[in-house]
Scaffold this active site. Structure first.
Site, PDB file in Angstrom:
ATOM      1  N   HIS A 178     -29.175 110.257 -41.516  1.00 39.71           N
ATOM      2  CA  HIS A 178     -29.732 111.358 -42.318  1.00 39.71           C
ATOM      3  C   HIS A 178     -31.174 111.636 -41.906  1.00 39.71           C
ATOM      4  O   HIS A 178     -32.073 110.833 -42.164  1.00 39.71           O
ATOM      5  CB  HIS A 178     -29.683 111.020 -43.813  1.00 39.71           C
ATOM      6  CG  HIS A 178     -30.083 112.171 -44.686  1.00 39.71           C
ATOM      7  ND1 HIS A 178     -29.172 112.868 -45.453  1.00 39.71           N
ATOM      8  CD2 HIS A 178     -31.275 112.760 -44.897  1.00 39.71           C
ATOM      9  CE1 HIS A 178     -29.806 113.834 -46.103  1.00 39.71           C
ATOM     10  NE2 HIS A 178     -31.092 113.782 -45.784  1.00 39.71           N
ATOM     11  N   TRP A 184     -42.571 115.867 -46.884  1.00 42.17           N
ATOM     12  CA  TRP A 184     -42.100 114.952 -47.917  1.00 42.17           C
ATOM     13  C   TRP A 184     -42.588 113.517 -47.727  1.00 42.17           C
ATOM     14  O   TRP A 184     -42.567 112.726 -48.639  1.00 42.17           O
ATOM     15  CB  TRP A 184     -40.555 114.960 -47.958  1.00 42.17           C
ATOM     16  CG  TRP A 184     -40.036 116.299 -48.346  1.00 42.17           C
ATOM     17  CD1 TRP A 184     -39.854 116.756 -49.622  1.00 42.17           C
ATOM     18  CD2 TRP A 184     -39.653 117.373 -47.474  1.00 42.17           C
ATOM     19  NE1 TRP A 184     -39.402 118.048 -49.588  1.00 42.17           N
ATOM     20  CE2 TRP A 184     -39.257 118.452 -48.299  1.00 42.17           C
ATOM     21  CE3 TRP A 184     -39.604 117.536 -46.084  1.00 42.17           C
ATOM     22  CZ2 TRP A 184     -38.820 119.664 -47.780  1.00 42.17           C
ATOM     23  CZ3 TRP A 184     -39.175 118.751 -45.577  1.00 42.17           C
ATOM     24  CH2 TRP A 184     -38.785 119.795 -46.407  1.00 42.17           C
ATOM     25  N   GLN A 206     -31.459 124.864 -47.478  1.00 46.55           N
ATOM     26  CA  GLN A 206     -32.553 124.202 -48.208  1.00 46.55           C
ATOM     27  C   GLN A 206     -32.908 124.897 -49.529  1.00 46.55           C
ATOM     28  O   GLN A 206     -33.217 124.255 -50.518  1.00 46.55           O
ATOM     29  CB  GLN A 206     -33.792 124.152 -47.300  1.00 46.55           C
ATOM     30  CG  GLN A 206     -35.069 123.672 -47.957  1.00 46.55           C
ATOM     31  CD  GLN A 206     -35.178 122.168 -48.068  1.00 46.55           C
ATOM     32  OE1 GLN A 206     -35.420 121.477 -47.102  1.00 46.55           O
ATOM     33  NE2 GLN A 206     -34.976 121.662 -49.286  1.00 46.55           N
TER      34      GLN A 206
HETATM   35 FE   FE2 Z   1     -32.772 114.827 -46.700  1.00 42.19          FE
END
Ligand code: FE2
Length: 423
Positions: free
Chosen positions: A57, A315, A152
């Site tokens: 991922h 992030w 997204q």
């Molecule tokens: Fe992700």
């Protein structure tokens, strides 16, 4: 005459003193004291030799964009998504490719030779899709890169996502993604799961959704995903990524949910570095740790792998795409310190990841592709403890990266050289 022989390897299974013979890019034989000539011989010197790391991922379109156009001050998922939205209009194919290729170089050096990357399709220009398709082609001899069409901004919430998803899949993106917890309502989230699974079923593709990436104990999208998997006969081809809300769910509900997931043959991906960083941000104390229920999923026979998710992006400001760091964090957060549990955490970034990605010919058995990594550690437990140097990275029987062994030399107490390995 063999092409390559790796001598005196310790294997993840615990077997030691093994030779690995390679012919025509495939593993020809594994065993002690193989007597055959080879064009090239590598002495593993008792070090651990593993099949390559698998990152199940990742987000290669956002990677290495840290600070563009600004930093995430709150550290939350939602500010990260907003920040990515600010950056999107300024993206160029060239810059995207440059950053992704820089990341791929790091991945190869760290022995990660298979990556599943989500790619945002909520930009009508599909620049990230174009860039990552080119990167997939450019690295194909070294890395198996799978791309997931990832809406997204929400498949239903973003006005052009449906059309863009089709376009991205037509261009050759491999897998159908989703983000049901970002849709406007729980019902719309469930509807997005249904529609996306139908697209995958029609096209014969795999599915990998960001699913319940919240602290909301009532988030139910993995239930919908398991249900749709079964309804459409997609067993074994569907992955639920993150699943962080499961950390907060009611125990009775989870006791019903896990068998449902097992029945549907859904793979689960946890992203320990990111989950521990992003979840629980709205809590005071005690703070939830936010990672999904790894041990309990495994106990149900569900395949669980770990992903890195982010490296230096909106992030997550850290990382060097080192899957040993991921396994190390996963082991801590899931409290998997038992010997077999630690080995399972290593599998979560190797064999289990290969299962999630449905990689063919993965492993160290005869007939498998001759892809392997020699680590500066004697066994799996030592590798987890040290997150050691990848001494040699081999792809299809060819050395594609080397790192010198790490050694510290003391100037006191006997001037000893130290490598931190058990003697
Ligand atoms: Fe992700």
């Amino acid at each position: 005459m063999l092409d390559l022989i790796v001598r005196n390897a310790s294997l993840p299974t615990g077997r030691i003193g093994q030779d690995i013979a390679v012919k025509d890019g495939l593993i020809a034989e594994v065993g002690p004291g193989i007597e055959a000539g080879a064009a090239e011989t590598i002495d593993a010197a008792g070090h651990l030799v593993t099949p390559p790391f698998v990152d199940s991922h990742f987000h290669m379109d956002a990677t290495l964009s840290l600070g563009l156009p600004r930093l995430n001050e709150s550290g939350t998922l939602l500010e990260g998504i907003a920040l990515w939205g600010e950056l999107k209009p300024h993206l160029t194919v060239e810059a995207l490719k440059e950053r992704a290729l820089a990341l791929c170089r790091w991945s190869i050096a760290k022995g990660t030779l298979a990556i599943r990357s989500h790619v945002d399709i909520c930009d009508d220009r599909l620049l990230a899709v174009e860039a990552l398709l080119e990167v997939r082609e450019a690295v194909k001899d070294h890395i198996d890169l799978q791309l997931v069409a990832f809406p997204q901004d929400g498949y239903l919430r973003s006005p052009t996502a449906r059309e863009n998803l089709k376009r991205a899949l037509d261009k050759g993106v491999d897998i159908v993604g989703g983000i049901p917890h970002f849709e406007r309502t729980m019902a719309e989230g469930a509807e997005s799961v249904r529609l996306l699974c139908e697209v995958a079923a029609e096209r014969g593709l795999m599915v990998d959704m960001h699913c319940d990436e919240t602290d909301d104990p009532l988030s139910r999208h993995i239930e919908s995903l398991s249900y749709q998997t079964q309804r459409l006969g997609l067993q074994g081809r569907v992955t639920g990524s993150h699943l962080t809300s499961m950390h907060s769910m009611d125990n009775y509900y989870v006791s019903k949910l896990l068998p449902l997931m097992a029945e549907a043959g859904v793979h689960a991906v946890a992203n320990p570095l990111i989950n521990i960083t992003i979840q629980g941000r709205h809590d005071s104390y005690p703070k939830r740790r936010g990672m999904t229920r790894v041990k309990e999923l495994l106990a149900q026979g569900i395949n669980v792998s770990f992903g890195h998710d982010c490296v230096m992006d909106p992030w997550y400001p850290l990382g060097s795409h080192d899957m040993m760091e991921v396994a190390h964090m996963g082991l801590h957060v899931a409290q998997m310190t038992g010997v077999e549990e630690q080995k399972t955490c290593f599998a979560a970034v190797t064999a289990n990841g290969a299962k999630t990605l449905a990689l063919e010919g993965y492993g160290l058995s005869p007939g498998c592709k001759a892809d392997m990594v020699i680590l500066q550690a004697g066994d799996v437990l030592e590798a987890l403890r040290l997150r050691p140097a990848r001494l040699t990275v081999i792809r299809r029987g060819r050395i594609i990266a080397e790192t010198p062994p790490v050694e510290s030399r003391l100037k006191v107490l006997g001037n000893e050289a130290i490598d931190f390995m058990k003697k």
